[in-house]
Write a protein that holds these residues in place. Structure first.
Motif, PDB file in Angstrom:
ATOM      1  N   PRO A  88      38.471  32.125  47.852  1.00 20.61           N
ATOM      2  CA  PRO A  88      38.862  32.905  46.681  1.00 20.61           C
ATOM      3  C   PRO A  88      38.676  34.405  46.920  1.00 20.61           C
ATOM      4  O   PRO A  88      37.831  34.808  47.705  1.00 20.61           O
ATOM      5  CB  PRO A  88      37.890  32.411  45.606  1.00 20.61           C
ATOM      6  N   ALA A  89      39.461  35.207  46.216  1.00 25.69           N
ATOM      7  CA  ALA A  89      39.303  36.659  46.229  1.00 25.69           C
ATOM      8  C   ALA A  89      38.699  37.074  44.891  1.00 25.69           C
ATOM      9  O   ALA A  89      39.341  36.942  43.848  1.00 25.69           O
ATOM     10  CB  ALA A  89      40.648  37.348  46.439  1.00 25.69           C
ATOM     11  N   THR A  90      37.468  37.534  44.914  1.00 25.21           N
ATOM     12  CA  THR A  90      36.785  37.931  43.686  1.00 25.21           C
ATOM     13  C   THR A  90      37.209  39.328  43.250  1.00 25.21           C
ATOM     14  O   THR A  90      37.815  40.083  44.026  1.00 25.21           O
ATOM     15  CB  THR A  90      35.264  37.922  43.900  1.00 25.21           C
ATOM     16  N   ALA A  91      36.859  39.697  42.037  1.00 24.91           N
ATOM     17  CA  ALA A  91      37.150  41.043  41.535  1.00 24.91           C
ATOM     18  C   ALA A  91      36.478  42.093  42.410  1.00 24.91           C
ATOM     19  O   ALA A  91      37.044  43.163  42.669  1.00 24.91           O
ATOM     20  CB  ALA A  91      36.681  41.161  40.084  1.00 24.91           C
ATOM     21  N   ASP A 129      41.896  40.027  33.471  1.00 23.01           N
ATOM     22  CA  ASP A 129      42.697  40.840  32.555  1.00 23.01           C
ATOM     23  C   ASP A 129      42.158  42.254  32.400  1.00 23.01           C
ATOM     24  O   ASP A 129      42.733  43.054  31.675  1.00 23.01           O
ATOM     25  CB  ASP A 129      42.772  40.139  31.185  1.00 23.01           C
ATOM     26  N   HIS A 130      41.067  42.571  33.066  1.00 21.03           N
ATOM     27  CA  HIS A 130      40.458  43.902  32.925  1.00 21.03           C
ATOM     28  C   HIS A 130      41.368  44.963  33.544  1.00 21.03           C
ATOM     29  O   HIS A 130      41.952  44.743  34.607  1.00 21.03           O
ATOM     30  CB  HIS A 130      39.089  43.937  33.605  1.00 21.03           C
ATOM     31  N   LYS A 134      43.453  44.933  37.135  1.00 24.03           N
ATOM     32  CA  LYS A 134      44.909  45.034  37.143  1.00 24.03           C
ATOM     33  C   LYS A 134      45.372  46.202  38.015  1.00 24.03           C
ATOM     34  O   LYS A 134      46.341  46.093  38.765  1.00 24.03           O
ATOM     35  CB  LYS A 134      45.438  45.214  35.718  1.00 24.03           C
ATOM     36  N   GLU A 135      44.667  47.322  37.903  1.00 24.28           N
ATOM     37  CA  GLU A 135      45.019  48.500  38.692  1.00 24.28           C
ATOM     38  C   GLU A 135      44.823  48.219  40.184  1.00 24.28           C
ATOM     39  O   GLU A 135      45.657  48.609  41.015  1.00 24.28           O
ATOM     40  CB  GLU A 135      44.147  49.689  38.272  1.00 24.28           C
ATOM     41  N   ASN A 136      43.739  47.535  40.537  1.00 22.34           N
ATOM     42  CA  ASN A 136      43.490  47.195  41.935  1.00 22.34           C
ATOM     43  C   ASN A 136      44.564  46.249  42.472  1.00 22.34           C
ATOM     44  O   ASN A 136      45.001  46.372  43.623  1.00 22.34           O
ATOM     45  CB  ASN A 136      42.108  46.561  42.089  1.00 22.34           C
ATOM     46  N   LYS A 162      43.654  31.796  32.439  1.00 20.11           N
ATOM     47  CA  LYS A 162      44.111  32.137  33.783  1.00 20.11           C
ATOM     48  C   LYS A 162      42.956  32.723  34.595  1.00 20.11           C
ATOM     49  O   LYS A 162      42.248  33.612  34.114  1.00 20.11           O
ATOM     50  CB  LYS A 162      45.265  33.141  33.705  1.00 20.11           C
ATOM     51  N   GLY A 163      42.785  32.252  35.797  1.00 19.15           N
ATOM     52  CA  GLY A 163      41.711  32.748  36.650  1.00 19.15           C
ATOM     53  C   GLY A 163      41.222  31.711  37.643  1.00 19.15           C
ATOM     54  O   GLY A 163      40.444  32.032  38.539  1.00 19.15           O
TER      55      GLY A 163
END
Length: 401
Positions: A88-91, A129-130, A134-136, A162-163
């Motif tokens: 997985p790719a985390t935030a 959804d942060h 989203k910008e990243n 979603k996630g």
């Protein structure tokens, strides 16, 4: 499906790391050679030994653990990979990657590789959804990374939404579909010129033009996406370097001539969209010219006509020129097409401020050596690049109508 593919699997620290075990197993079953890199957080969820057993390869967890003194591990892995999967790719990983941080084995490898990178995010629905996340994601998309969207469902935190990391078999299916899609310019070499040139008068002044390079860069990006091996010879522009495109930076017309002609013989398609100076100062002063109490005259001499030179030298290449015109567009374009022995010419009206040099849009007429004429109405330069390359491919195969 992926037999023989060399795959680096990056696993970051989320509960979905357990799914990366199944993904590793399925990739190996598909015939892929898999090497796993784990972040420190990932080792809190799954032991490296698990991935070693499943992949039958050493597992990388520490950028300073150099297993072979003859190689730098993260560079060797970056060069070895045919493709990279982050699952997985985390935030946290997305944020570091989007900002170019390289502080562990995984991120240093990611910044060093030129292989396609597929990112499968997994996190809480509100995190996904942060605005920062989203910008990243948008930044990484602009860099050329590919995404495998997370699924909807029950999350480990108890939320439903979603996630959730996409299932391993679906990740493989998406990658296989993309990697095996038809690329019409695969194995073709394409050289594109872009931007203006600068012709010095003295140590602080030069003659140039208003070209932004946007059309040439759009052509390079589209050609790369169609599978071509792209070389972009670029004058001074305020545009980001395109991932996966070999970019040669030049300044003067002489430098562009050398860069283009030295690479011309090995190319299949050459598109000269740069606005190269036709004239340059005959004498270049080695010191700054001081202000005079009278007018001064700068004598100009012709630069070498790059397009004419290429037209004389071409054998198998498909050669395309650009003509920036303010009047009698088609007449001037047709003369240039014949005089310079081109296969096609793209004519644009630079007198229209809405489609001028620095605009994001363009409107062009395309003439071919075979007598075809195409008028492309106002649209983005990337869309025009797509249409132009499609027409070139059809004309090369004798299918243009």
């Amino acid at each position: 499906m992926l037999k023989g593919k060399k795959i680096v699997l990056g696993v970051s620290g989320g509960i979905a790391a357990y799914k990366a075990c199944a993904l590793t197993s399925k990739l190996v079953q598909q015939g892929a050679d898999v090497k796993v890199i784990m972040t420190e957080g990932a080792t809190e969820f799954v032991q490296p030994l698990t991935f070693q057993a499943l992949s039958r390869n050493p597992v990388y967890t520490d950028a300073f653990d150099e297993k072979n003194p003859e190689k730098i591990a993260h560079i060797d892995l970056a060069d070895w990979a045919d493709l990279v999967i982050l699952a997985p790719a985390t935030a946290h990983l997305l944020g570091r990657l989007a900002n170019g941080l390289a502080d562990d084995m995984l991120t240093t490898t990611l910044l060093a590789t030129t292989a396609p990178v597929y990112i499968a995010p997994a996190m809480n629905v509100h995190m996904y959804d942060h605005p920062a996340v989203k910008e990243n994601l948008l930044t990484l998309e602009e860099y050329g990374y590919r995404f495998i969207e997370p699924g909807d469902g029950y999350l480990a935190c108890g939320y439903v939404g979603k996630g959730r990391l996409e299932e391993p078999e679906n990740i493989i299916a998406v990658i296989y579909k993309v990697e095996n899609r038809e690329l019409p310019l695969k194995n073709k070499k394409v050289l594109i010129t872009a931007g203006p040139t600068q012709e010095p008068v003295d140590t602080v002044r030069f003659f140039t033009n208003y070209s932004s390079g946007k059309m040439g860069y759009a052509l390079a990006e589209v050609a790369k996406n169609l599978g071509a091996q792209v070389t972009l010879v670029s004058g001074p522009v305020d545009l980001d370097v395109l991932p996966g495109v070999e970019t040669i930076k030049i300044s003067s017309a002489d430098e562009m001539f050398e860069a283009v002609t030295s690479r011309f013989d090995e190319q299949d398609i050459v598109i000269k969209s740069a606005a190269v100076a036709d004239y340059r100062p005959k004498d270049v002063h080695d010191k700054k010219l001081k202000k005079q109490g009278h007018d001064i005259t700068v004598e100009l001499e012709r630069t070498t006509d790059i397009l004419s030179t290429l037209g004389e030298r071409k054998n198998h290449q498909y050669l395309v020129g650009f003509a920036a015109e303010t009047d009698q567009h088609l007449e001037h374009g047709k003369r240039k097409l014949q005089k310079k022995n081109l296969d096609a010419i793209v004519i644009n009206d630079i007198s229209n401020p809405n489609i001028g040099f620095k605009s994001d849009d363009n409107e062009v007429n395309i003439l071919t050596k075979t007598g075809q004429e195409y008028a492309i109405s106002t649209r983005s330069k990337k869309e025009i690049a797509q249409e132009l390359l499609t027409l070139i491919m059809k004309d090369m195969m004798g299918e243009a109508k």
